[in-house]
Design a protein around this motif. Structure first.
Motif, short mmCIF file in Angstrom:
data_model
loop_
_atom_site.label_atom_id
_atom_site.label_comp_id
_atom_site.label_asym_id
_atom_site.label_seq_id
_atom_site.Cartn_x
_atom_site.Cartn_y
_atom_site.Cartn_z
N SER A 1 0.84 -1.20 0.00
CA SER A 1 0.00 0.00 0.00
C SER A 1 0.88 1.25 0.00
CB SER A 1 -0.91 0.02 1.24
OG SER A 1 -0.14 0.25 2.40
N LEU A 2 0.29 2.35 -0.44
CA LEU A 2 1.00 3.63 -0.39
C LEU A 2 1.31 4.02 1.06
CD1 LEU A 2 -0.78 5.69 -3.20
CD2 LEU A 2 1.52 4.71 -3.23
N ARG A 3 0.45 3.67 1.98
CA ARG A 3 0.68 3.95 3.39
C ARG A 3 1.95 3.26 3.86
NH1 ARG A 3 0.28 0.89 7.36
NH2 ARG A 3 -1.08 -0.61 6.37
N THR B 1 4.40 11.27 5.58
CA THR B 1 2.97 11.01 5.66
C THR B 1 2.46 10.54 4.31
OG1 THR B 1 2.32 13.24 5.02
CG2 THR B 1 2.69 12.83 7.40
N LYS B 2 1.31 9.89 4.32
CA LYS B 2 0.69 9.45 3.08
C LYS B 2 0.36 10.68 2.22
CE LYS B 2 -2.97 6.45 1.37
NZ LYS B 2 -4.14 5.66 1.72
N ALA B 3 -0.04 11.78 2.85
CA ALA B 3 -0.32 13.03 2.12
C ALA B 3 0.93 13.53 1.39
CB ALA B 3 -0.85 14.09 3.07
N SER B 4 2.08 13.42 2.05
CA SER B 4 3.34 13.82 1.40
C SER B 4 3.64 12.93 0.19
CB SER B 4 4.50 13.73 2.39
OG SER B 4 4.35 14.68 3.41
N LEU B 5 3.35 11.65 0.34
CA LEU B 5 3.55 10.73 -0.78
C LEU B 5 2.65 11.12 -1.95
CD1 LEU B 5 5.02 8.12 -1.75
CD2 LEU B 5 3.04 6.88 -0.94
N TYR B 6 1.39 11.45 -1.65
CA TYR B 6 0.45 11.87 -2.70
C TYR B 6 0.88 13.18 -3.37
CZ TYR B 6 -3.13 8.32 -2.07
OH TYR B 6 -3.82 7.14 -2.05
#
Length: 192
Positions: free
Chosen positions: A31-33, A42-47
């Motif tokens: 998962s991206l998480r 954070t997942k937001a940073s990855l996005y």
């Protein structure tokens, strides 16, 4: 506490973490998480960097495809010669060695790669065939084409064999593979 002076290569860190997880767990099961956690973001940073897992896969494998295309494109501009053959085989090996961590991902999750790349993969396969035709030399016989394909497969076979490549320094590893591939091609003289 020491202050770190180098800027963080977040995209590089994301690529390395994704390749590690894709190779060990598989593309579908990662998962991206999990990737974000491994990188320490954070997942937001990855996005911020990648809108989806498929976008991330395309970025990682896309650089391999681009580098391979750059080698294959050279055959259109270069007349065949033994020296040029060794030089282009060396360039091919450099790409494969530089992207060796991408290989397990491609082999393990070929369905995900096909879905992400489709026509681009077909194009790369066609360019690889042109490269093999060029390696066969001028006015190749069918046996020359077979030997050219075998020379390229020597490289692929070593990477897919699961050998611990870290035991051999990169330059020695490159020399061994280049010598093996050119030894296969040298058999052409025996068939002429």
């Amino acid at each position: 506490m020491q202050h770190e002076t180098r800027a963080r290569d977040t995209k590089g860190d994301i690529h390395r973490a994704a390749l590690d997880l894709f190779s060990t767990r598989g593309y579908e099961k990662t998962s991206l998480r999990e990737i974000a956690e491994q990188v320490g973001i954070t997942k937001a940073s990855l996005y911020y960097h990648y809108s989806s897992k498929q976008d991330l896969l395309q970025a990682i494998i896309g650089t391999f495809f681009d580098d391979m295309r750059a080698v294959f494109d050279q055959v259109d501009d270069q007349p065949w010669s033994p020296e040029r053959e060794r030089e282009l085989l060396g360039a091919y090996l450099d790409v494969v060695i530089n992207h060796r961590s991408t290989g397990p991902t491609i082999l393990r999750d070929i369905a995900a790669v096909l879905a992400a790349f489709g026509d681009q993969l077909d194009d790369l396969i066609e360019q690889s065939r042109r490269f093999q035709v060029w390696l066969a030399g001028p006015d190749p016989k069918p046996s020359d084409r077979i030997l050219a394909a075998a020379a390229v497969e020597v490289v692929g076979a070593v990477f897919s064999a699961g050998l611990d490549q870290s035991e051999v320094p990169d330059e020695e590893f490159r020399t061994i593979l280049l010598d093996a591939a050119t030894a296969v091609l040298a058999r052409r003289q025996h068939h002429r």
